[in-house]
Design a protein around this motif. Structure first.
Motif, PDB file in Angstrom:
ATOM      1  N   ILE A 229       0.713  -1.071   0.162  1.00 15.19           N
ATOM      2  CA  ILE A 229       0.088  -0.053  -0.028  1.00 15.19           C
ATOM      3  C   ILE A 229       0.996   1.251  -0.091  1.00 15.19           C
ATOM      4  O   ILE A 229       0.790   2.063  -0.776  1.00 15.19           O
ATOM      5  N   LEU A 232       2.163   1.899  -3.502  1.00 17.30           N
ATOM      6  CA  LEU A 232       1.183   2.419  -4.341  1.00 17.30           C
ATOM      7  C   LEU A 232       0.789   3.646  -4.250  1.00 17.30           C
ATOM      8  O   LEU A 232       0.404   4.505  -5.034  1.00 17.30           O
ATOM      9  N   TYR A 233       0.823   4.173  -2.804  1.00 16.90           N
ATOM     10  CA  TYR A 233       0.406   5.574  -2.537  1.00 16.90           C
ATOM     11  C   TYR A 233       1.536   6.479  -1.912  1.00 16.90           C
ATOM     12  O   TYR A 233       1.693   7.127  -1.017  1.00 16.90           O
ATOM     13  N   TYR A 295      -7.701   7.328   1.025  1.00 22.17           N
ATOM     14  CA  TYR A 295      -6.911   7.978   0.364  1.00 22.17           C
ATOM     15  C   TYR A 295      -7.508   9.045  -0.689  1.00 22.17           C
ATOM     16  O   TYR A 295      -6.942   9.814  -1.384  1.00 22.17           O
ATOM     17  N   HIS A 297      -8.735   9.208  -3.784  1.00 19.57           N
ATOM     18  CA  HIS A 297      -8.711   9.149  -5.153  1.00 19.57           C
ATOM     19  C   HIS A 297      -9.643   8.962  -5.897  1.00 19.57           C
ATOM     20  O   HIS A 297     -10.661   8.578  -5.453  1.00 19.57           O
ATOM     21  N   LYS A 301      -9.135   5.305 -10.385  1.00 22.71           N
ATOM     22  CA  LYS A 301      -7.627   5.290 -10.187  1.00 22.71           C
ATOM     23  C   LYS A 301      -7.568   4.210  -8.807  1.00 22.71           C
ATOM     24  O   LYS A 301      -6.548   3.506  -8.843  1.00 22.71           O
ATOM     25  N   THR A 302      -8.321   4.638  -8.049  1.00 22.32           N
ATOM     26  CA  THR A 302      -8.446   3.542  -6.732  1.00 22.32           C
ATOM     27  C   THR A 302      -8.658   2.098  -7.241  1.00 22.32           C
ATOM     28  O   THR A 302      -7.959   1.049  -6.716  1.00 22.32           O
ATOM     29  N   LYS A 305      -5.480   0.784  -8.691  1.00 21.19           N
ATOM     30  CA  LYS A 305      -4.331   0.483  -7.603  1.00 21.19           C
ATOM     31  C   LYS A 305      -4.703  -0.618  -6.739  1.00 21.19           C
ATOM     32  O   LYS A 305      -4.027  -1.371  -6.383  1.00 21.19           O
ATOM     33  N   ILE A 308      -3.761  -3.762  -8.648  1.00 21.05           N
ATOM     34  CA  ILE A 308      -2.703  -4.399  -8.450  1.00 21.05           C
ATOM     35  C   ILE A 308      -2.166  -4.650  -7.102  1.00 21.05           C
ATOM     36  O   ILE A 308      -1.257  -5.680  -7.049  1.00 21.05           O
ATOM     37  N   LEU A 309      -2.763  -4.085  -6.148  1.00 21.62           N
ATOM     38  CA  LEU A 309      -2.495  -4.561  -4.628  1.00 21.62           C
ATOM     39  C   LEU A 309      -2.966  -6.010  -4.579  1.00 21.62           C
ATOM     40  O   LEU A 309      -2.270  -6.881  -3.988  1.00 21.62           O
TER      41      LEU A 309
END
Length: 332
Positions: A229, A232-233, A295, A297, A301-302, A305, A308-309
């Motif tokens: 995390i 990614l952020y 977060y 976003h 976009k969230t 991510k 991906i996470l």
């Protein structure tokens, strides 16, 4: 007032005999760990119905209003793993592999069940009696374990047949290895034949060992989850510990939901496949909404991510599970 003499004037600790019995010690420990007070009930409301609320409040400094995330994680992880250990039968491994196979041999099954617990000396007379029973029944699935064929390359050995061969002291490791290789349960992960034999003979003990090691493995993987995390952020002004707090809350929620699924499956009579699918969707949606809230976003976009996470963590989770299974097997 003489009653004030019962308390320390510096810290307020009650002056009493500190040599408490074991029962009192356990009671105080459980009270400290599982303080189910009004704050805990308030925490549960936000925990189940407001994704990300607890993490956001903790990171903003509101730490007295809700239960600490580590305590919350411990409560629900213990609940989940207790449900697994208490409700899932000890012969769960055999039940899966024996599905669809005949169970008309009481003597045979009795020996297998006996070996499902702690290793005990094998009764050779009972084994020979069961072998004769196998030969008499001439079951299609068990004909390959008759005395004349034990340990040969006869194909399609059933799991019960392999279990029976694995605990027979008259069967050598080489003979068992040939029988295992000729079955549909053959596997090759670099282990010697004797270790494979131990796995088949005590497969239920192996499952219990895996279940015992699983909580520790998951605890070790939590910082990895938080690290992903953090990567990614990285462009956000968020400390690593804040991501770790989110990890505690998300894993605690997953433990709570999957623990409830186990309860409903065993006591509610509900079909487990639909429950598991629903639980997975619920946990995934909860995690995604938590990311949106914390977060801030854009939703797309969230979502990228989040995928991906999920892929990164799934790879680590599978690798950790494989390593945990392998270590449990070596310690069997």
């Amino acid at each position: 007032m003489p009653e004030l003499e019962n308390f320390c004037p510096n810290c307020g600790q009650e002056n009493k005999d500190q040599k408490v019995p074991v029962g009192v010690f356990i009671e105080e420990l459980l009270t400290s760990l599982f303080s189910f007070d009004g704050r805990f009930l308030q925490t549960l409301t936000a925990f189940f119905f407001k994704p990300g609320k607890l993490t956001q409040s903790f990171n903003e400094g509101q730490r007295k209003k809700y239960t600490h995330p580590i305590r919350l994680y411990l409560v629900f992880s213990l609940f989940y793993f207790f449900m697994m250990g208490f409700l899932i039968p000890k012969d769960f491994f055999d039940r899966i592999l024996n599905a669809g196979q005949p169970t008309n041999m009481a003597t045979y099954q009795e020996i297998i069940d006996k070996e499902s617990g702690e290793p005990v000396p094998v009764d050779s007379a009972a084994i020979k009696k069961a072998l004769r029973k196998v030969d008499e029944i001439q079951s299609e699935n068990f004909s390959n374990v008759s005395p004349a064929n034990r340990g040969t390359n006869t194909p399609n050995h059933s799991w019960k047949a392999l279990r029976f061969l694995s605990i027979d002291p008259e069967i050598s490791a080489e003979e068992f290895g040939r029988a295992l290789d000729s079955s549909s349960y053959a596997f090759d992960i670099g282990l010697p034949v004797q270790k494979k034999r131990d796995l088949v003979a005590h497969s239920n003990l192996f499952l219990i060992q895996v279940a015992k090691n699983l909580p520790l493995m998951m605890l070790f993987l939590l910082p990895v989850f938080a690290f992903f995390i953090h990567l990614l952020y990285a462009n956000r002004s968020v400390f690593y510990i804040e991501n770790l707090i989110l990890g505690f809350h998300l894993h605690a929620f997953a433990y709570a939901i999957y623990g409830i699924v186990i309860l409903l499956t065993f006591f509610g009579g509900i079909q487990s496949s639909w429950l598991i699918l629903g639980a997975f969707v619920l946990v995934t949606t909860y995690a995604y909404l938590s990311f949106l809230k914390i977060y801030r976003h854009h939703w797309f976009k969230t979502l990228i991510k989040f995928w991906i996470l999920g892929g990164l963590y799934l790879a680590v989770l599978l690798s950790g599970m494989a390593a945990e299974l392998y270590l449990s097997l070596l310690l069997l």
